[in-house]
Design an enzyme around this catalytic site. Structure first.
Site, mmCIF file in Angstrom:
data_model
loop_
_atom_site.group_PDB
_atom_site.id
_atom_site.type_symbol
_atom_site.label_atom_id
_atom_site.label_comp_id
_atom_site.label_asym_id
_atom_site.label_seq_id
_atom_site.Cartn_x
_atom_site.Cartn_y
_atom_site.Cartn_z
ATOM 1 N N GLN A 91 -35.314 -51.245 7.337
ATOM 2 C CA GLN A 91 -36.609 -50.444 6.874
ATOM 3 C C GLN A 91 -37.499 -50.747 7.666
ATOM 4 O O GLN A 91 -38.873 -50.550 6.786
ATOM 5 C CB GLN A 91 -36.647 -50.322 5.471
ATOM 6 C CG GLN A 91 -35.644 -49.326 5.092
ATOM 7 C CD GLN A 91 -35.388 -47.511 4.684
ATOM 8 O OE1 GLN A 91 -36.051 -47.508 5.050
ATOM 9 N NE2 GLN A 91 -34.099 -47.042 4.381
ATOM 10 N N CYS B 151 -30.215 -40.867 -11.159
ATOM 11 C CA CYS B 151 -29.442 -39.975 -12.315
ATOM 12 C C CYS B 151 -28.697 -38.849 -11.371
ATOM 13 O O CYS B 151 -27.940 -37.807 -12.049
ATOM 14 C CB CYS B 151 -30.768 -39.151 -12.736
ATOM 15 S SG CYS B 151 -31.041 -39.870 -14.564
#
Lengths: 458, 167
Positions: free
Chosen positions: A236, A382
């Site tokens: 990154q 999630c």
């Protein structure tokens, strides 16, 4: 006749909607997504519209997930195309022109990659991507030197953490350093963690989830003092922040092409020559890539990686300015209309293209579900099978309830101001809707401290 | 003509190419979940001090789910005349509570205690990882009924106590 038909169709396709618009607009998806999804709009765009999260929208969602991947820069694409169509030789063929020109192209790419990070081309080993490079770096170094101990951080990418876990099963010992609340490594804790049998320090340069930039030079200095190899996952980082392998004193460094507008499926590992770092070979075979990774090199991919590095180096300053401006626009735009918005991770030591935000009293996954026209990612895991909040945010000590509320906005070279404005509008609208629906927000407005409530844990 | 079509197809210009996933994220969410998420029924709050209102608050912010479900009961017939919810949680949690409020409305208080999480889960086609959302909704209904009954008991005691005092 046949070729004429094809060529007209191609030409029409390439010129039709864009005309004389700039490169940035050419790739933008904002215009499409910005047309609202009212019933009439849907009808007139019936052919072009797509179903997204249960709702028909009039174009593709606008893309703000640049940490996941980036579009290939058209200039990169142009550089790659000939190596698929005409110059398709095997770069390891030594007996004819096809092989020579492919090998030549790879060596040019190797120079381009090396130049971006201040290395020698001889120190670049091409791989399939940063995951492979990270695996190879962590395991390869430890297997070669037979030392017992590795130091890494709790916020590393999964592929580093998982490689470490693999080493643990083989009997190695790992120290997972905690990070400070801003996501940065505590250098004193790093010093204390070093042991005589420490064989590797692996700390990523820019975090993929929260975008914080670690103090690389200081970490490098500590590793040099103790003569410990230093590995960093720079997937990154390269092409986005200045990277210099000598300043950082890294021994091995992982890189990826598709985070910097290059193609997927290619990356590289930097392996220092002076002092020489040695790794156990990853793949045995014909001895390509200095015996580290045998197998035919994918010429077009590597050419694309090289071109992406070349462009990134030339345009880093320009990109940074543009992206920083958009980041501020996004953050200010959201904060103007919403309270309870927290930036996760250090704001000072941060790559501007990453904005990880927590929206208090709104659950991240439900917010993602509502943002039908924006492609973003939830900091919380999630959406995958686990219901745990993000391990990175938990390592930062973010309250568990806030860790459930995070969204990562990824801004890139081709992101437009229109896209940012539209993202602000949609995010604000959705957060307001969900807060209206949130019992926590209601309690807080009534003056109840939700931290003092005895919640029934599930 | 065929060739033109083929060239178009190769360039991704046909309508079929531009809609590669006609179901979108509904690969993960059933249309009923999306419907309840986009148009939630009975969002809001009653005054929790109203003696005819029962409030159930279940879940925890740390788990990523908090559900508040309220019922308004006709004290003569014991029938639930209205219901409201507010939920902090994923789309499935919001949908589960929205469904719960719809199902309890107009029913007798004793009847809603038989609403099972499995029925809600089935209605919304919840995947295994989201089953806890439906359990939370069942708990919320039970908690609301319990709260109402306790409130009734207290006010009845109070009035009873008042009557004895008068006598």
């Amino acid at each position: 006749m046949a070729s004429k038909v094809i060529s007209t169709t191609i030409r029409r396709a390439l010129t039709k909607p864009h005309g004389a618009v700039s490169r940035r607009h050419h790739l933008s998806t904002a215009a499409a997504a910005a047309t609202t999804s009212t019933a009439t709009a849907v009808d007139s765009y019936a052919d072009e519209s797509i179903m997204m999260k249960g709702v028909r929208i009039s174009g593709r969602p606008l893309y703000l997930d640049m940490q996941a991947t980036t579009p290939v820069d058209p200039r990169v694409y142009d550089a790659m195309a000939p190596y698929l169509l005409q110059n398709y030789g095997n770069p390891h063929s030594r007996t004819h022109l096809y092989g020579w020109e492919a090998e030549n192209a790879i060596e040019i790419a190797r120079i381009q990659v090396a130049k971006l990070i201040g290395a020698s081309p001889k120190e670049i080993i091409f791989m399939s991507g940063a995951t492979e490079a990270n695996n190879h770096a962590v395991k390869g170094v430890m297997h070669f030197y037979k030392k017992k101990h590795v130091i890494t951080t709790q916020t590393e990418h999964k592929c580093v953490l998982d490689s470490c876990r693999h080493l643990q099963q083989e009997g190695f010992e790992i120290t997972y350093l905690p990070v400070k609340t801003d996501g940065l490594v505590d250098l004193d804790m790093l010093r204390e963690a070093i042991r005589p049998d420490t064989g590797l320090v692996s700390i990523m340069a820019v975090n993929n989830e929260i975008g914080v930039v670690q103090p690389m030079e200081e970490i490098g200095r500590i590793c040099k003092e103790h003569k410990i190899p230093f590995h960093t996952d720079a997937a990154q980082a390269i092409g986005k922040i200045p990277v210099d392998v000598d300043k950082w004193n890294v021994s091995v460094m992982s890189m990826s092409a598709h985070k910097i507008y290059g193609p997927k499926g290619v990356g590289a590992l930097y392996e220092r020559r002076r002092p020489k770092i040695r790794l156990e070979p990853l793949i045995n075979g014909g001895g390509q890539e200095r015996g580290q990774r045998s197998g035919t090199l994918p010429t077009h991919q590597i050419v694309g990686f090289g071109a992406a590095c070349d462009i990134a180096m030339k345009e880093m300053e320009y990109d940074e300015k543009w992206i920083k401006g958009l980041q501020e626009r996004l953050l200010n735009g959201i904060r103007e209309k919403l309270d309870g918005v927290v930036v996760n991770g250090s704001m000072e030591s941060r790559y501007a293209g990453n904005l990880n935000l927590s929206f208090a009293y709104v659950e991240g996954e439900s917010l993602l579900m509502g943002l039908k026209e924006v492609a973003v990612s939830s900091g919380s895991a999630c959406t995958s099978a686990s219901l745990e909040p993000s391990y990175v945010l938990r390592a930062l000590g973010v309250d568990e309830d806030m860790a459930h509320t995070s969204i990562r906005f990824g801004i890139g070279r081709f992101t437009t101001e229109e896209e940012i404005d539209r993202a602000i509008e949609l995010t604000v609208k959705q957060v307001e809707k969900l807060r209206e629906m949130s019992p926590l927000y209601e309690m807080v407005k009534e003056g109840i401290d939700i931290k003092n409530i005895q919640w029934s844990q599930h | 003509m065929m060739l033109k079509q083929a060239a178009k197809k190769a360039l991704g210009l046909t309508s079929r190419q531009s809609t590669p996933w006609p179901v979108g994220i509904s690969r993960f969410y059933h249309e009923n979940v999306i419907d309840h998420y986009d148009n939630p029924r009975n969002v809001g709050s009653f005054d929790k001090n109203d003696p005819n209102v029962g409030t159930g608050l279940v879940g925890a912010p740390a788990c990523g789910d908090v559900m508040k479900l309220q019922i308004k009961v006709d004290d003569k017939t014991g029938q639930i005349v209205d219901a409201r919810f507010k939920t902090f949680g994923c789309g499935s949690a919001i949908a589960s509570s929205s469904v719960a409020t719809e199902w309890v409305k107009g029913k007798a208080m004793e009847d809603v205690l038989t609403i099972k999480n499995t029925e809600i889960a089935k209605h919304l086609s919840l995947p295994p990882v989201k089953l806890h959302c439906s359990m939370l909704a069942e708990d919320a209904i039970k908690a609301a009924v319990k709260d109402y009954k306790e409130k009734r008991l207290k006010t009845n005691d109070a009035t009873a106590a008042g009557e004895t005092a008068h006598a």
